[in-house]
Design a protein around this motif. Structure first.
Motif, PDB file in Angstrom:
ATOM      1  N   SER A   1     -98.816 120.429  23.954  1.00 58.33           N
ATOM      2  CA  SER A   1     -97.997 119.298  23.508  1.00 58.33           C
ATOM      3  C   SER A   1     -97.052 119.753  22.412  1.00 58.33           C
ATOM      4  CB  SER A   1     -98.905 118.175  22.981  1.00 58.33           C
ATOM      5  OG  SER A   1     -98.194 117.254  22.189  1.00 58.33           O
TER       6      SER A   1
ATOM      7  N   THR B   1     -95.683 117.705  20.256  1.00 54.25           N
ATOM      8  CA  THR B   1     -96.037 116.922  19.060  1.00 54.25           C
ATOM      9  C   THR B   1     -97.212 117.546  18.321  1.00 54.25           C
ATOM     10  OG1 THR B   1     -95.261 114.893  20.119  1.00 54.25           O
ATOM     11  CG2 THR B   1     -96.737 114.651  18.234  1.00 54.25           C
ATOM     12  N   HIS B   2     -98.292 117.882  19.050  1.00 53.28           N
ATOM     13  CA  HIS B   2     -99.469 118.456  18.404  1.00 53.28           C
ATOM     14  C   HIS B   2     -99.174 119.831  17.821  1.00 53.28           C
ATOM     15  CE1 HIS B   2    -102.161 115.736  21.100  1.00 53.28           C
ATOM     16  NE2 HIS B   2    -101.720 115.102  20.027  1.00 53.28           N
TER      17      HIS B   2
ATOM     18  N   GLU C   1     -97.356 119.352  14.563  1.00 60.10           N
ATOM     19  CA  GLU C   1     -98.261 118.978  13.478  1.00 60.10           C
ATOM     20  C   GLU C   1     -98.975 120.207  12.922  1.00 60.10           C
ATOM     21  OE1 GLU C   1    -100.768 116.151  15.371  1.00 60.10           O
ATOM     22  OE2 GLU C   1     -99.299 114.501  15.256  1.00 60.10           O
TER      23      GLU C   1
ATOM     24  N   SER D   1     -91.000 119.444  12.969  1.00 62.20           N
ATOM     25  CA  SER D   1     -90.732 118.257  13.760  1.00 62.20           C
ATOM     26  C   SER D   1     -90.784 118.599  15.236  1.00 62.20           C
ATOM     27  CB  SER D   1     -89.358 117.685  13.418  1.00 62.20           C
ATOM     28  OG  SER D   1     -88.335 118.586  13.836  1.00 62.20           O
ATOM     29  N   GLN D   2     -91.000 117.583  16.066  1.00 68.41           N
ATOM     30  CA  GLN D   2     -91.044 117.801  17.504  1.00 68.41           C
ATOM     31  C   GLN D   2     -89.724 118.354  18.012  1.00 68.41           C
ATOM     32  OE1 GLN D   2     -92.315 114.457  19.860  1.00 68.41           O
ATOM     33  NE2 GLN D   2     -91.363 115.242  21.706  1.00 68.41           N
TER      34      GLN D   2
ATOM     35  N   SER E   1     -89.092 121.830  19.992  1.00 66.86           N
ATOM     36  CA  SER E   1     -88.442 121.799  21.304  1.00 66.86           C
ATOM     37  C   SER E   1     -87.240 122.747  21.351  1.00 66.86           C
ATOM     38  CB  SER E   1     -88.010 120.373  21.629  1.00 66.86           C
ATOM     39  OG  SER E   1     -87.391 120.315  22.897  1.00 66.86           O
TER      40      SER E   1
END
Length: 298
Positions: A17, A19-20, A23, A28-29, A33
């Motif tokens: 992921s 997002t994970h 973290e 940031s996502q 990316s």
């Protein structure tokens, strides 16, 4: 390739992921990316299949993840070696050995090691699969045969034998076998023939099975065999060192035992100067020497 991008790729592949991973990396996502897209562009390939439930590695992504996993394991080992010193034992020590030996011989003795090094962290991995020490799946191994992997320092620790044992309560109720043919009148407890085990133990069991034993319990490790034996269920095929912890167990047909089973300690050449390896090696050696002194005093 850019190491920062590889590090981010590894975190994403491990988490599945964006997002994970963000973290974990404190990014940031969108930043994660962008780095993944830049890495895919530089390699001219797609590393992830994207869908609503997360990310799945492509075949090319799997290849890259295998490489980054090996790199990170070696970096962690190098960091631990750098921190190791003559004055300090630093970091986690990953020890692998067979389930039976680790449960019955090693784990009960670790108190004395922790008494001396209370901050030591040991990850004890008990399984029959032989882990790849050069690839850093573990730091040190204790195995029931000489390791065949290259680039390992190995030391023979001792020799054990598989024997037959039973409790006094079982023998009082069912009688004591005086010859091998008497085994057919008793329940045999042993490792399952299909489970991974020392060859000498398997050969002893095959010899016993020639007596047409009507009742058996098979277990996939020696710890289970021991628990059934001390519960007075039958005659167990067990390593001879169990009598140290269970002195009430009585040897059955003492002339009937397995071939010698060598016990080896091994660790990668690159950890030759590791303080953690040194103190563990010395601890195991001292425990074996102490056992020999007790045996000679009997």
């Amino acid at each position: 390739m850019d190491w920062d991008k590889l590090r981010i790729f590894h975190a994403v592949a491990d988490a599945g992921s964006l997002t994970h991973a963000g973290e974990t990396l404190h990014l940031s996502q969108s930043a994660v990316s962008r780095q993944i897209r830049a890495l895919e562009t530089s390699l001219n390939t797609t590393l992830f299949h994207r869908h609503a439930r997360g990310l799945i590695l492509t075949e090319q992504g799997e290849l890259l993840f295998d490489t980054t996993s090996s790199m990170i394991k070696r970096l962690e080992a190098t960091a631990a070696r750098i921190r190791d010193s003559e004055e300090e034992v630093y970091g986690e020590l990953r020890v692998t050995t067979a389930t039976g030996f680790g449960s019955l011989w090693l784990a009960p003795r670790l108190t004395s090691l922790y008494d001396k090094y209370p901050d030591l962290k040991i990850d004890l991995m008990l399984e029959e699969r032989v882990l790849d020490l050069p690839m850093r799946e573990a730091d040190v191994a204790i195995r029931m045969k000489e390791p065949s992997q290259a680039d390992l320092i190995r030391r023979k620790l001792m020799t054990i034998n598989m024997r037959l044992f039973a409790t006094p309560q079982y023998l009082e109720k069912h009688g004591r076998p005086v010859r091998m043919s008497d085994i057919s009148d008793h329940r045999l407890i042993c490792q399952s023939p299909s489970s991974a085990q020392v060859a000498a133990g398997a050969q002893l069991v095959q010899t016993l099975l020639s007596e047409q034993i009507p009742s058996m319990l098979t277990v996939n490790n020696y710890f289970g065999v021991l628990q059934a034996t001390v519960s007075h269920l039958g005659i167990g095929v067990l390593p001879d060192y169990v009598t140290e912890m269970y002195p009430d167990l009585q040897t059955i047909l003492p002339e009937l035992d397995s071939a010698d089973v060598p016990v080896y300690l091994a660790y990668p050449e690159e950890l030759r100067h590791s303080k953690r390896i040194e103190i563990f090696r010395d601890f195991v050696t001292e425990q074996i020497a102490e056992k020999r002194r007790r045996d000679q005093a009997r």
